[in-house]
Design an enzyme around this catalytic site. Structure first.
Site, mmCIF file in Angstrom:
data_model
loop_
_atom_site.group_PDB
_atom_site.id
_atom_site.type_symbol
_atom_site.label_atom_id
_atom_site.label_comp_id
_atom_site.label_asym_id
_atom_site.label_seq_id
_atom_site.Cartn_x
_atom_site.Cartn_y
_atom_site.Cartn_z
ATOM 1 N N ASN A 67 4.329 -6.892 -9.882
ATOM 2 C CA ASN A 67 4.260 -5.561 -10.465
ATOM 3 C C ASN A 67 5.066 -4.568 -9.667
ATOM 4 O O ASN A 67 5.286 -4.719 -8.461
ATOM 5 C CB ASN A 67 2.807 -5.108 -10.629
ATOM 6 C CG ASN A 67 2.282 -4.403 -9.410
ATOM 7 O OD1 ASN A 67 2.502 -3.198 -9.244
ATOM 8 N ND2 ASN A 67 1.617 -5.137 -8.542
ATOM 9 N N GLY A 70 4.903 1.650 -9.182
ATOM 10 C CA GLY A 70 5.499 2.854 -8.589
ATOM 11 C C GLY A 70 4.485 3.970 -8.388
ATOM 12 O O GLY A 70 4.811 5.156 -8.503
ATOM 13 N N ASN A 97 -8.159 5.496 -2.137
ATOM 14 C CA ASN A 97 -6.879 4.992 -1.615
ATOM 15 C C ASN A 97 -5.836 6.099 -1.703
ATOM 16 O O ASN A 97 -5.692 6.757 -2.731
ATOM 17 C CB ASN A 97 -6.440 3.768 -2.425
ATOM 18 C CG ASN A 97 -5.149 3.154 -1.891
ATOM 19 O OD1 ASN A 97 -4.089 3.783 -1.927
ATOM 20 N ND2 ASN A 97 -5.227 1.929 -1.407
ATOM 21 N N ASN A 126 -2.682 3.431 1.985
ATOM 22 C CA ASN A 126 -1.674 2.464 1.534
ATOM 23 C C ASN A 126 -0.367 2.707 2.289
ATOM 24 O O ASN A 126 0.410 3.575 1.922
ATOM 25 C CB ASN A 126 -1.477 2.616 0.019
ATOM 26 C CG ASN A 126 -0.524 1.570 -0.549
ATOM 27 O OD1 ASN A 126 0.073 0.781 0.190
ATOM 28 N ND2 ASN A 126 -0.372 1.566 -1.868
ATOM 29 N N CYS A 129 3.059 -0.024 0.104
ATOM 30 C CA CYS A 129 3.531 -0.159 -1.276
ATOM 31 C C CYS A 129 4.988 -0.593 -1.270
ATOM 32 O O CYS A 129 5.841 0.081 -0.697
ATOM 33 C CB CYS A 129 3.397 1.154 -2.034
ATOM 34 S SG CYS A 129 4.150 1.034 -3.672
ATOM 35 N N LYS A 164 -4.256 -0.122 5.052
ATOM 36 C CA LYS A 164 -3.949 -1.308 4.226
ATOM 37 C C LYS A 164 -2.570 -1.829 4.596
ATOM 38 O O LYS A 164 -1.564 -1.150 4.414
ATOM 39 C CB LYS A 164 -4.023 -0.957 2.738
ATOM 40 C CG LYS A 164 -3.795 -2.177 1.840
ATOM 41 C CD LYS A 164 -4.162 -1.882 0.401
ATOM 42 C CE LYS A 164 -3.973 -3.088 -0.483
ATOM 43 N NZ LYS A 164 -4.396 -2.824 -1.860
ATOM 44 N N ASN A 191 -1.572 -6.530 1.309
ATOM 45 C CA ASN A 191 -1.014 -5.995 0.073
ATOM 46 C C ASN A 191 -0.073 -7.058 -0.499
ATOM 47 O O ASN A 191 -0.024 -8.184 -0.012
ATOM 48 C CB ASN A 191 -0.295 -4.672 0.385
ATOM 49 C CG ASN A 191 -0.258 -3.748 -0.826
ATOM 50 O OD1 ASN A 191 -0.068 -4.213 -1.965
ATOM 51 N ND2 ASN A 191 -0.410 -2.470 -0.608
ATOM 52 N N GLY A 242 -6.084 -11.338 -1.321
ATOM 53 C CA GLY A 242 -4.865 -12.049 -1.660
ATOM 54 C C GLY A 242 -5.199 -13.267 -2.502
ATOM 55 O O GLY A 242 -5.422 -14.352 -1.987
ATOM 56 N N THR A 265 -6.063 -8.971 -8.586
ATOM 57 C CA THR A 265 -5.422 -9.437 -9.822
ATOM 58 C C THR A 265 -6.394 -10.078 -10.816
ATOM 59 O O THR A 265 -6.267 -9.895 -12.021
ATOM 60 C CB THR A 265 -4.316 -10.449 -9.447
ATOM 61 O OG1 THR A 265 -3.486 -9.819 -8.473
ATOM 62 C CG2 THR A 265 -3.469 -10.832 -10.643
HETATM 63 C C1 DHB Z 1 2.120 -0.721 -6.252
HETATM 64 C C2 DHB Z 1 1.549 -0.392 -5.064
HETATM 65 C C3 DHB Z 1 1.206 -1.404 -4.202
HETATM 66 O O1 DHB Z 1 0.656 -1.159 -3.010
HETATM 67 C C4 DHB Z 1 1.433 -2.713 -4.556
HETATM 68 O O2 DHB Z 1 1.114 -3.677 -3.700
HETATM 69 C C5 DHB Z 1 1.992 -3.016 -5.731
HETATM 70 C C6 DHB Z 1 2.321 -2.007 -6.588
HETATM 71 C C7 DHB Z 1 2.631 0.293 -7.166
HETATM 72 O O3 DHB Z 1 1.963 1.245 -7.518
HETATM 73 O O4 DHB Z 1 3.784 0.114 -7.539
#
Ligand code: DHB
Length: 302
Positions: A67, A70, A97, A126, A129, A164, A191, A242, A265
């Protein structure tokens, strides 16, 4: 016993739901008995509202999900005004978060939330990302930046502070140590792993942003390795995640060194999976005469 503590906060279940997979709690209220979940981690909140990346931004792989959302979200003001009231009354613990592109953005967002009347027990930051041009993962791949950000945030909150971590580093232990030194109460790991997919016929990339984050069962053994490395390095609790899809996976994460876990997921496939796995885990402990899950933390060997 399945209760677990981080500092002074007691969770009735070691199973949390991961950021981005449960919205702000309200999206799933008709699908799940939320009271059975140890803790809900909200979707990332940033200073300003974000549309996120253009589609396609999700792609299913053979044993996981790529994914590149963003960090689409409503922004901190809207969050405090319109999302917090529901979360406050949910009857389940929640952690907010926070994501940002700059040091100041993280600080401002946390500060604004601190001044709201949130009933959250803490923050998950976070710093991992993979899908935004600036910031995000940059903090999580640099131990100095991790230390500085953690210490600053520590100075403005007494609630739980959880960093994270990104798995997209050579030495995740070093980043975990920087978070611990900066005063974090726990780290969550891992992550998503940077991934990419191409349509073999057309050659077209399957995510608009080319690269995205891979999650799901495909990443589990890599996540277990990272968690065990962190476990051997820091003293603060680890929230492992994970690719968890069954109760056996949870026991494996705990044996690798995780005190709690998050399911991500698989929530998309079965929104109430956290409740089912709680019951299965309880049954497993009973059948094997293990009276406290905490006794299994880090218990593994050759
Ligand atoms: C996004 C953020 C994350 O921390 C990740 O692991 C995957 C996607 C996101 O919002 O794009």
């Amino acid at each position: 016993m399945l209760t677990v503590k981080i500092k002074n906060i007691e969770f009735k279940s070691p199973i949390m739901v991961a950021s981005g997979t449960f919205g702000y709690g309200d999206e799933v209220k008709n699908l799940v008995d939320i009271s059975q979940i140890g803790c809900i981690i909200t979707k990332s909140v940033t200073l300003n509202p974000r549309e996120g990346n253009p589609p396609p931004r999700i792609h299913e792989t053979s044993s996981g999900m790529l994914n590149s959302i963003g960090l689409a979200n409503v922004g901190v003001d809207d969050f405090c005004n319109n999302k917090l009231p529901y979360l406050n009354n949910m009857g389940t613990k929640f952690i907010i978060n926070i994501a940002g592109s700059t040091f100041d953005e993280y600080v401002k967002v946390l500060d604004k939330i601190e001044k709201s009347n949130g009933q959250h027990v803490g923050y998950e930051i976070n710093i991992s990302c993979p899908n935004v041009k600036e910031g995000g993962m940059e903090f999580g791949v640099n131990s100095n930046a991790t230390y500085k950000l953690t210490s600053k945030l520590r100075s403005i909150t007494e609630k739980l502070l959880i960093m994270k971590l990104s798995p997209n580093v050579t030495n995740i232990e070093k980043i975990a140590l920087a978070a611990e030194k900066g005063g974090a109460d726990a780290v969550s790991a891992v992550n998503t792993f940077v991934g990419m997919a191409i349509d073999y016929k057309t050659g077209k990339m399957l995510l608009n942003t080319k690269f995205g984050g891979l999650s799901g069962p495909a990443i589990k053994p890599m996540a277990i390795a990272k968690i065990h490395k962190i476990y051997n390095t820091v003293k603060i609790p680890i929230i492992g995640m994970g690719g968890i899809s069954k109760f056996e996976d949870i026991v494996e994460f705990v044996r690798a060194g995780a005190n709690l876990v998050q399911i991500g997921t698989l929530n998309y496939k079965e929104p109430s999976i956290a409740c089912r796995l709680y019951n299965e885990l309880e049954q497993f402990l009973l059948e094997n005469k293990i009276n406290d899950i905490n006794k299994l933390v880090g218990v593994c060997g050759k």
